[in-house]
Scaffold this active site. Structure first.
Site, mmCIF file in Angstrom:
data_model
loop_
_atom_site.group_PDB
_atom_site.id
_atom_site.type_symbol
_atom_site.label_atom_id
_atom_site.label_comp_id
_atom_site.label_asym_id
_atom_site.label_seq_id
_atom_site.Cartn_x
_atom_site.Cartn_y
_atom_site.Cartn_z
ATOM 1 C CE LYS A 1 3.454 -0.603 1.090
ATOM 2 N NZ LYS A 1 4.829 -0.947 1.310
ATOM 3 C CD GLU B 1 5.702 -5.566 -3.718
ATOM 4 O OE1 GLU B 1 4.928 -4.701 -3.279
ATOM 5 O OE2 GLU B 1 6.944 -5.493 -3.603
#
Lengths: 339, 339, 339, 339
Positions: free
Chosen positions: D188, D195
């Site tokens: 993550k 991102e």
């Protein structure tokens, strides 16, 4: 020998002074008559117009143009109209080397020679001498060599590099014929690109030192937007940055003229309160990046140092708003107000 | 005064020599008996074990640990076992400042003092003196000051900064008590981070100079993968990079010790044929980036200079393969072979 | 309506097919007669020379040029010689938008219109449709709109953006008249710049995942050149990168077409053994950086992604050698051999 | 099956809703009693204290902790005090994977299992499903699989990757057991790092588009500080950025969920007037950089995107002042006022 100087700002005036101290004759002109008068009072030959300037120079004329970057082209071409075959125009400003190539080609049709000289030394050049990076035709550069040798710092300005001996080379005297037209400004461009990178290295490093007390700040409230500092005990230092820049001046690997100047600046203004942090850039840094890109050579550091200057002037604002807008969309994050 | 030195590599041995030249007494130890014998022959007091080393030091003992980074912790703790309350252990290596904090805390339980000293100067320190960045308790650092003053270059090593007058400060003598334990290595860490950035600035700039002849290459064939160089006429320069680094040494803004060294290197090996271009990094550059990130301070240049070293060792290969794999997928692009 | 297509490579051929499937008539030409024959077999009207091509088009002619970047200019001007006032030449390749401005000006003297179209969609465009970014005179672009509407994916290719309703706009249909000549390729240039940045983001992130097992490596020997990994216990992961790219495709913030393609690539070649990691760049990435620099807008990410491609092809070698040479000078560091 | 949820903010509440829609039983707790009441009204089992929460869960208990990052550790350990051997605590927040390793070790002494789940999907997860990256013991993760399968988007959320067939794998369903404890948050972390990079790529590219009208600005006065824009004719575009982000959504290589969201944001606020441009960062971006540095893997893009966020919040101010101070020293340059 004789040299004409057009543009009597800080740099131009100091070049004239340095040349005259060594016995060269200088004809001087500037749109600002006061600047002309001041140097005339010091013994230079004043000119009150470009025509007068051209008339007072002995052929083959040699004229050094030292005007703001945006005016150089016009000045060179106006001068060329007044000059004759065999005369020499020297661009000593911060021109783009490609403009040198264009100008030299245009002037060559009239038989006028063009020489580009990148000049480093800043406000200290009168005393220290200027480092000169020169482009142009070999015999023309050779003809001007007495001027260059006077302007440059000379071999004693630094210890000789081990492995270099005998009569000092041009480079050791502080001036260098780097290649054909444009070569001088190309090398100066890269010089300034490196200067940007070195400056940014110091600025960033001191920035990290300056924030090394962050662990002392009251613990921020817990929210989903900001990770708390994991280990505040490691950020409890309150560094004396003026003293640190001073200690590095002696014996350390980062010793440099830029460090010397930083130490001076921090004595004058230890908290830097007189600065707002809007950093200008004046062309060479940009051109260095363009050259790196066109050559296909990576230049992460030089480019980042340029972009940081853009950011310092608020030029990343639109991009930053886009980021906040995205974050609001996917995470419902609202901007944290400035505190 | 007396100092014990553990670790007689390049740096440790030169520290001993510089101290002894000034009349300090040195007890020396190294796992390599030859290194001990060499310094004993020069007049230092040899020790043949850590126990012997501890026994030959007068209390309150002062011992300087100068061993490879990975061995420092073990050495410090072994020494602490042999030392007593009031003794001092100095870590002069390239330790992570966080380890200093941990070690100092552990040693304090036994009453032993810990001082961290960041040391810059490389192989030239014996002659030039070493720049010292010091962290520790004020009275302990003060006690050791005669040693630091001897090791440091002294005020004459550089012109005094305008605005500084009277008796030279510590910083002007070339050593600085930067703050509590860890502060010395924190400042040294940032010093090296800056060093990485400055080195990269020079390396990138010279890289662009080196490729300035790209316009001379035979025009590459036209294909959809590569844009042809739009203006080959602007890239026709064949620069003499050794001469350029030499000319910048006098009068230019980028004048610096690193430039001096680059000029030496290029006299020794003008084409750099003896280098493969795999650049090591030894900790401080990494820690500088970690600090910048944890402090929330941007450090584009320092970080890029670190990453370029990683890339020089092939560490971007997987990422590069991913890029080629993507390009093949969306554009049917096959990798161009190396030419 | 009728369109002529010059250049029947992957992209050109698929554009013709997509247009013909919708009932448009296509006259096709390529220097490769086989390519012409293949499309003729599919029903396009073949031309065996530029003259034949011009003759077979009805006035006002509309011709789409889809040839390698280096040949576009020549092709456009040859075609212009055969065309008449009122005809239209469309450059659908990856031209520099500045060349569009120059070409349009030259063509306008003969009354020929020039339209630039940036085309994205890669090898999938035949099926998915191509995203079109268009620059040119408004009425000329409007005249060609039936062709653009056919080539573009159409509104159903993506869910409508909340807040947009009623008849779909051009942009929602997948084509956009972005502004005057050059605007199409400017927007395409930035599109590709963004593409470079996104690709690098994935590549770097996967690179970090790929090295997350570094703590398992046998502890490197202690030396002064390399800091030992402080906490190997945190780097013990052996990640299944093909599975990770797959899981991100559903529900995550990084879901994207580039991720889809990465997942495909990693199914085809999980270890990427068929790639050497030499990544090409084809112009737009470079031009994006030039635009950022000239506009004074920071573009750290887009630029870094370009430079990483340069490095992947070995273009940082000289700079890396300089770094090693410096390290040898100040620290006596010799390069570590590749292991 | 049954799951306890602690933390009923946006994410926690939506997870409960998604689980309950599929028939799972949820016991819910939050320090905010209103949040508990709201979900109780929707059918979840409310708890009014941690003790009540623990009591209402059937052994072996499974509790999902979804609280702000700074509170996760405390919550996990308080819960562990109330739980018994064989129970499971799931950390679904944005924890640092190293904290997972520490917590799992501490809990294992009591026989309690710890599972870390990185969750992506933002405010859209209720409808789209959440992408889950999971770390933990294999049999424990397997036991929880019915919950993960419900929360995840399912295979239909995206077209299957060519080459994948048969029963969908975990990854294709939208959840993945990535490895031992910490692996979920590690993946993550990298996801968020990517991102950041993708977001920055869009933001920078749109920033260059936004400034493409710079040539229209009145020519700046000539001074030595700023190079005039050489070719204003190339920067005359006034782009419709909302339309451009819309057109890229169909058929282009940069199509992505982040682009979709950007298009939405620009419909809502075309000039982005509601944003100030101060961009938060919440941990994963920083940790990604730390991992890259420790692994010795270059991550220029991911790091630059993080640093740009720092700069957006004014964190480069000190460094920028240093730059201005240096420029004043060597060039006599005074800062240009903001205009």
């Amino acid at each position: 020998m004789q040299l004409g100087m057009i543009g009597l700002g800080r740099m131009g005036a100091n070049l004239v002074r340095r040349l005259r101290q060594a016995g060269h004759e200088c004809v001087v002109y500037d749109v600002n008559a006061d600047a002309v008068a001041m140097l005339a009072a010091e013994g230079a030959t004043p000119a009150d117009s470009l025509e007068d300037f051209a008339a007072k120079l002995t052929t083959p004329r040699a004229a050094w143009v030292m005007v703001p970057a945006g005016l150089t082209g016009d000045t060179v071409f106006k001068l060329a109209d007044l000059f004759e075959s065999g005369d020499i125009i020297i661009d000593g400003g911060n021109s783009y080397y490609r403009d040198d190539i264009h100008r030299a080609k245009a002037l060559s049709e009239k038989g006028i020679h063009y020489v580009d000289v990148g000049t480093s030394g800043g406000v200290f050049g009168l005393e220290r001498g200027f480092c000169l990076m020169i482009g142009g035709e070999p015999d023309v550069v050779k003809h001007l060599e007495p001027l260059f040798a006077t302007i440059a710092p000379g071999v004693d300005a630094a210890p000789r590099t081990p492995g270099r001996s005998g009569a000092p080379s041009q480079a050791e005297l502080g001036y260098l014929h780097c290649g054909p037209v444009g070569a001088g400004h190309f090398v100066k461009m890269i010089h300034n690109g490196i200067e940007y990178g070195m400056m940014a290295a110091f600025a960033e490093g001191l920035g990290v030192l300056n924030n090394a007390d962050i662990g002392r700040a009251a613990a921020a409230g817990h929210d989903a937007e900001t990770a708390p500092l994991a280990d505040p005990q490691y950020y409890q230092y309150d560094f004396d940055i003026p003293a640190i820049t001073e200690v590095w001046r002696r014996g350390s690997v980062v010793a440099s003229w830029l460090l010397d100047l930083t130490a001076v600046a921090l004595v004058e203004d230890p908290e830097l309160g007189s600065f707002g942090g809007r950093v200008s850039d004046s062309g060479e840094g940009r051109w260095t990046v363009l050259a790196a890109v066109e050559e296909g050579v990576p230049a992460h550091v030089l480019t980042a140092s340029l972009y940081e200057r853009f950011s310092s002037r608020g030029e990343s604002l639109y991009a930053d708003k886009i980021l906040s807008a995205m974050r609001k969309q996917f995470g419902g994050h609202h901007e944290k107000p400035s505190t």
